[in-house]
Design a protein around this motif. Structure first.
Motif, PDB file in Angstrom:
ATOM      1  N   TYR A 166       0.822  -1.205   0.000  1.00  0.00           N
ATOM      2  CA  TYR A 166       0.000   0.000   0.000  1.00  0.00           C
ATOM      3  C   TYR A 166       0.860   1.260   0.000  1.00  0.00           C
ATOM      4  O   TYR A 166       1.979   1.252   0.482  1.00  0.00           O
ATOM      5  N   ASP A 216      -9.842  10.255   3.419  1.00  0.00           N
ATOM      6  CA  ASP A 216     -10.770   9.638   2.487  1.00  0.00           C
ATOM      7  C   ASP A 216     -11.671  10.680   1.846  1.00  0.00           C
ATOM      8  O   ASP A 216     -12.279  11.494   2.536  1.00  0.00           O
ATOM      9  N   GLN A 248     -15.154   9.014  -2.873  1.00  0.00           N
ATOM     10  CA  GLN A 248     -15.089   7.696  -3.513  1.00  0.00           C
ATOM     11  C   GLN A 248     -14.949   6.574  -2.479  1.00  0.00           C
ATOM     12  O   GLN A 248     -15.315   5.443  -2.736  1.00  0.00           O
ATOM     13  N   HIS A 249     -14.471   6.886  -1.300  1.00  0.00           N
ATOM     14  CA  HIS A 249     -14.267   5.869  -0.268  1.00  0.00           C
ATOM     15  C   HIS A 249     -15.585   5.374   0.320  1.00  0.00           C
ATOM     16  O   HIS A 249     -15.628   4.291   0.898  1.00  0.00           O
ATOM     17  N   GLU A 286     -17.891   4.259  -1.334  1.00  0.00           N
ATOM     18  CA  GLU A 286     -18.241   3.103  -2.159  1.00  0.00           C
ATOM     19  C   GLU A 286     -17.218   1.976  -2.062  1.00  0.00           C
ATOM     20  O   GLU A 286     -17.408   0.934  -2.672  1.00  0.00           O
ATOM     21  N   GLN A 287     -16.140   2.181  -1.341  1.00  0.00           N
ATOM     22  CA  GLN A 287     -15.120   1.135  -1.234  1.00  0.00           C
ATOM     23  C   GLN A 287     -14.758   0.866   0.222  1.00  0.00           C
ATOM     24  O   GLN A 287     -13.617   0.600   0.553  1.00  0.00           O
ATOM     25  N   GLU A 307     -15.365  -1.661   2.172  1.00  0.00           N
ATOM     26  CA  GLU A 307     -14.832  -3.000   2.475  1.00  0.00           C
ATOM     27  C   GLU A 307     -13.348  -3.089   2.107  1.00  0.00           C
ATOM     28  O   GLU A 307     -12.554  -3.645   2.869  1.00  0.00           O
ATOM     29  N   GLN A 308     -12.956  -2.522   0.973  1.00  0.00           N
ATOM     30  CA  GLN A 308     -11.536  -2.515   0.603  1.00  0.00           C
ATOM     31  C   GLN A 308     -10.715  -1.718   1.614  1.00  0.00           C
ATOM     32  O   GLN A 308      -9.614  -2.121   1.978  1.00  0.00           O
ATOM     33  N   ASP A 309     -11.255  -0.583   2.061  1.00  0.00           N
ATOM     34  CA  ASP A 309     -10.560   0.229   3.058  1.00  0.00           C
ATOM     35  C   ASP A 309     -10.427  -0.528   4.377  1.00  0.00           C
ATOM     36  O   ASP A 309      -9.389  -0.463   5.036  1.00  0.00           O
ATOM     37  N   GLU A 327     -10.296  -3.787   4.753  1.00  0.00           N
ATOM     38  CA  GLU A 327      -9.287  -4.836   4.552  1.00  0.00           C
ATOM     39  C   GLU A 327      -7.875  -4.233   4.600  1.00  0.00           C
ATOM     40  O   GLU A 327      -6.966  -4.798   5.199  1.00  0.00           O
ATOM     41  N   ARG A 328      -7.712  -3.092   3.979  1.00  0.00           N
ATOM     42  CA  ARG A 328      -6.413  -2.389   3.995  1.00  0.00           C
ATOM     43  C   ARG A 328      -6.020  -2.051   5.430  1.00  0.00           C
ATOM     44  O   ARG A 328      -4.883  -2.283   5.844  1.00  0.00           O
TER      45      ARG A 328
END
Length: 126
Positions: free
Chosen positions: A46, A62, A65-66, A68-69, A71-73, A75-76
């Motif tokens: 990352y 953030d 756009q965050h 909508e993401q 779950e990815q955030d 996980e990161r």
């Protein structure tokens, strides 16, 4: 792969958002609590927005756009936490409209990290 991340980090540093620029003005050059922060720094796979390596603290900003993401955030964040980092996330809007509260939250976490005194008091050795 490493070379691509270095190039990407350099590009991100050159194209900071308004919120990143504002926060960087407070964090750069040890201006904030005497701590060294880096911006757009590579950790694992990352590139994080800001990191204070000595305190193992990552600050991520953030934008819209965050939303909508998430779950990815998440996980990161989990991955970075497994590497021993504490991750703070703020919305860009909070940085722009309530900078003092964001800085206070960062300072609160930094205050919990007290580096070991050097030299040790009383001439003790580890």
């Amino acid at each position: 792969m490493k070379r691509m991340h270095v190039r990407r980090a350099r590009d991100l540093r050159g194209n900071m958002t308004d919120a990143e620029r504002l926060l960087w003005c407070h964090l750069r050059n040890r201006l904030f609590s005497g701590r060294k922060f880096r911006t757009q720094h590579e950790i694992d796979r990352y590139i994080v927005d800001f990191v204070c390596a000595e305190a193992k603290l990552i600050v991520e900003l953030d934008g819209g756009q965050h939303a909508e993401q998430m779950e990815q955030d998440a996980e990161r964040t989990r991955r970075l936490e497994t590497l021993g980092y504490r991750v703070l996330r703020f919305w860009n809007d909070d940085v722009l409209t309530n900078t003092d509260a964001v800085l206070e939250a960062i300072l609160e976490v930094l205050a919990r990290f007290a580096p070991h005194p050097s030299p040790l008091p009383g001439g003790e050795r580890e």
